[in-house]
Design a protein around this motif. Sequence first.
Motif, PDB file in Angstrom:
ATOM      1  N   THR A   5       6.784   7.107  -8.241  1.00  0.00           N
ATOM      2  CA  THR A   5       6.528   8.378  -8.910  1.00  0.00           C
ATOM      3  C   THR A   5       5.985   8.229 -10.325  1.00  0.00           C
ATOM      4  O   THR A   5       5.039   8.945 -10.688  1.00  0.00           O
ATOM      5  N   PRO A   6       6.509   7.321 -11.158  1.00  0.00           N
ATOM      6  CA  PRO A   6       5.993   7.248 -12.538  1.00  0.00           C
ATOM      7  C   PRO A   6       4.487   7.000 -12.622  1.00  0.00           C
ATOM      8  O   PRO A   6       3.831   7.497 -13.534  1.00  0.00           O
ATOM      9  N   VAL A   7       3.933   6.242 -11.670  1.00  0.00           N
ATOM     10  CA  VAL A   7       2.499   5.947 -11.686  1.00  0.00           C
ATOM     11  C   VAL A   7       1.738   6.690 -10.590  1.00  0.00           C
ATOM     12  O   VAL A   7       0.549   6.488 -10.411  1.00  0.00           O
ATOM     13  N   LYS A   8       2.460   7.534  -9.844  1.00  0.00           N
ATOM     14  CA  LYS A   8       1.880   8.332  -8.754  1.00  0.00           C
ATOM     15  C   LYS A   8       1.100   7.465  -7.772  1.00  0.00           C
ATOM     16  O   LYS A   8      -0.057   7.731  -7.462  1.00  0.00           O
ATOM     17  N   GLN A   9       1.761   6.422  -7.298  1.00  0.00           N
ATOM     18  CA  GLN A   9       1.149   5.525  -6.331  1.00  0.00           C
ATOM     19  C   GLN A   9       2.035   5.356  -5.101  1.00  0.00           C
ATOM     20  O   GLN A   9       3.253   5.523  -5.162  1.00  0.00           O
ATOM     21  N   LEU A  10       1.380   4.991  -4.014  1.00  0.00           N
ATOM     22  CA  LEU A  10       2.036   4.577  -2.785  1.00  0.00           C
ATOM     23  C   LEU A  10       1.959   3.059  -2.760  1.00  0.00           C
ATOM     24  O   LEU A  10       0.892   2.491  -2.993  1.00  0.00           O
ATOM     25  N   TRP A  11       3.076   2.391  -2.520  1.00  0.00           N
ATOM     26  CA  TRP A  11       3.099   0.928  -2.497  1.00  0.00           C
ATOM     27  C   TRP A  11       3.407   0.449  -1.096  1.00  0.00           C
ATOM     28  O   TRP A  11       4.212   1.038  -0.374  1.00  0.00           O
ATOM     29  N   LEU A  12       2.777  -0.648  -0.722  1.00  0.00           N
ATOM     30  CA  LEU A  12       2.952  -1.268   0.590  1.00  0.00           C
ATOM     31  C   LEU A  12       3.317  -2.732   0.375  1.00  0.00           C
ATOM     32  O   LEU A  12       2.594  -3.457  -0.310  1.00  0.00           O
ATOM     33  N   ALA A  13       4.445  -3.155   0.949  1.00  0.00           N
ATOM     34  CA  ALA A  13       4.862  -4.556   0.869  1.00  0.00           C
ATOM     35  C   ALA A  13       4.833  -5.146   2.271  1.00  0.00           C
ATOM     36  O   ALA A  13       5.463  -4.623   3.190  1.00  0.00           O
ATOM     37  N   THR A  14       4.057  -6.223   2.429  1.00  0.00           N
ATOM     38  CA  THR A  14       3.923  -6.903   3.711  1.00  0.00           C
ATOM     39  C   THR A  14       4.175  -8.398   3.508  1.00  0.00           C
ATOM     40  O   THR A  14       4.371  -8.848   2.384  1.00  0.00           O
ATOM     41  N   ARG A  15       4.116  -9.140   4.582  1.00  0.00           N
ATOM     42  CA  ARG A  15       4.267 -10.593   4.478  1.00  0.00           C
ATOM     43  C   ARG A  15       3.207 -11.228   3.583  1.00  0.00           C
ATOM     44  O   ARG A  15       3.450 -12.244   2.952  1.00  0.00           O
ATOM     45  N   THR A  16       2.034 -10.626   3.559  1.00  0.00           N
ATOM     46  CA  THR A  16       0.926 -11.216   2.802  1.00  0.00           C
ATOM     47  C   THR A  16       0.883 -10.783   1.345  1.00  0.00           C
ATOM     48  O   THR A  16       0.099 -11.327   0.572  1.00  0.00           O
ATOM     49  N   GLY A  17       1.685  -9.797   0.970  1.00  0.00           N
ATOM     50  CA  GLY A  17       1.689  -9.383  -0.425  1.00  0.00           C
ATOM     51  C   GLY A  17       2.043  -7.932  -0.624  1.00  0.00           C
ATOM     52  O   GLY A  17       2.378  -7.212   0.318  1.00  0.00           O
ATOM     53  N   GLY A  18       1.931  -7.514  -1.876  1.00  0.00           N
ATOM     54  CA  GLY A  18       2.192  -6.132  -2.245  1.00  0.00           C
ATOM     55  C   GLY A  18       0.901  -5.452  -2.655  1.00  0.00           C
ATOM     56  O   GLY A  18       0.044  -6.062  -3.299  1.00  0.00           O
ATOM     57  N   TYR A  19       0.762  -4.194  -2.260  1.00  0.00           N
ATOM     58  CA  TYR A  19      -0.472  -3.455  -2.501  1.00  0.00           C
ATOM     59  C   TYR A  19      -0.145  -2.074  -3.048  1.00  0.00           C
ATOM     60  O   TYR A  19       0.822  -1.446  -2.637  1.00  0.00           O
ATOM     61  N   HIS A  20      -0.999  -1.607  -3.955  1.00  0.00           N
ATOM     62  CA  HIS A  20      -0.805  -0.314  -4.604  1.00  0.00           C
ATOM     63  C   HIS A  20      -1.967   0.602  -4.244  1.00  0.00           C
ATOM     64  O   HIS A  20      -3.127   0.176  -4.261  1.00  0.00           O
ATOM     65  N   PHE A  21      -1.635   1.868  -3.969  1.00  0.00           N
ATOM     66  CA  PHE A  21      -2.637   2.830  -3.521  1.00  0.00           C
ATOM     67  C   PHE A  21      -2.587   4.096  -4.362  1.00  0.00           C
ATOM     68  O   PHE A  21      -1.513   4.615  -4.654  1.00  0.00           O
ATOM     69  N   ASP A  22      -3.775   4.569  -4.715  1.00  0.00           N
ATOM     70  CA  ASP A  22      -3.931   5.832  -5.424  1.00  0.00           C
ATOM     71  C   ASP A  22      -4.434   6.881  -4.445  1.00  0.00           C
ATOM     72  O   ASP A  22      -5.187   6.566  -3.512  1.00  0.00           O
TER      73      ASP A  22
END
Length: 133
Positions: A80-97
């Motif tokens: 919420t503070p950065v208004k992003q959706l985050w995805l954590a997988t085996r290959t890494g972490g990803y941030h989405f706007d």
Amino acid sequence: MISETDLHPGTSHPYLSKSRSSGREHMTESEFTQRIDDTLIAIEEAIDAAGADIDYESASGILTLTIEANGSQIIINRQTPVKQLWLATRTGGYHFDWSDEVNGWLRDSDGTPFVQMLQQALQDQGAETIDLD
């Protein structure tokens, strides 16, 4: 429902243009929360519809997917503070706007659609396929 019109590889992403606008600057916290909730519900419904061997648990804006075959997990959560959706997988972490231009979540580093990243992670981690269109 997740609706990203540019899910096909090779498609030009408006997010990558110099005049891009993520949409998060103008999004209220309640709009952000609603978009996240809609996204998480759509994922749950897609898993149920596919009959995939994936367990899921949702609480407080965090959706944990567990691949039954091997126990690996994929975690999707709101920031919420950065208004992003985050995805954590085996290959890494990803941030989405959020992108108003495509009406969906795009990775902040290169504009890859969230749906594409999630589908790839499900395939890589458990050879599972679900329809998120």
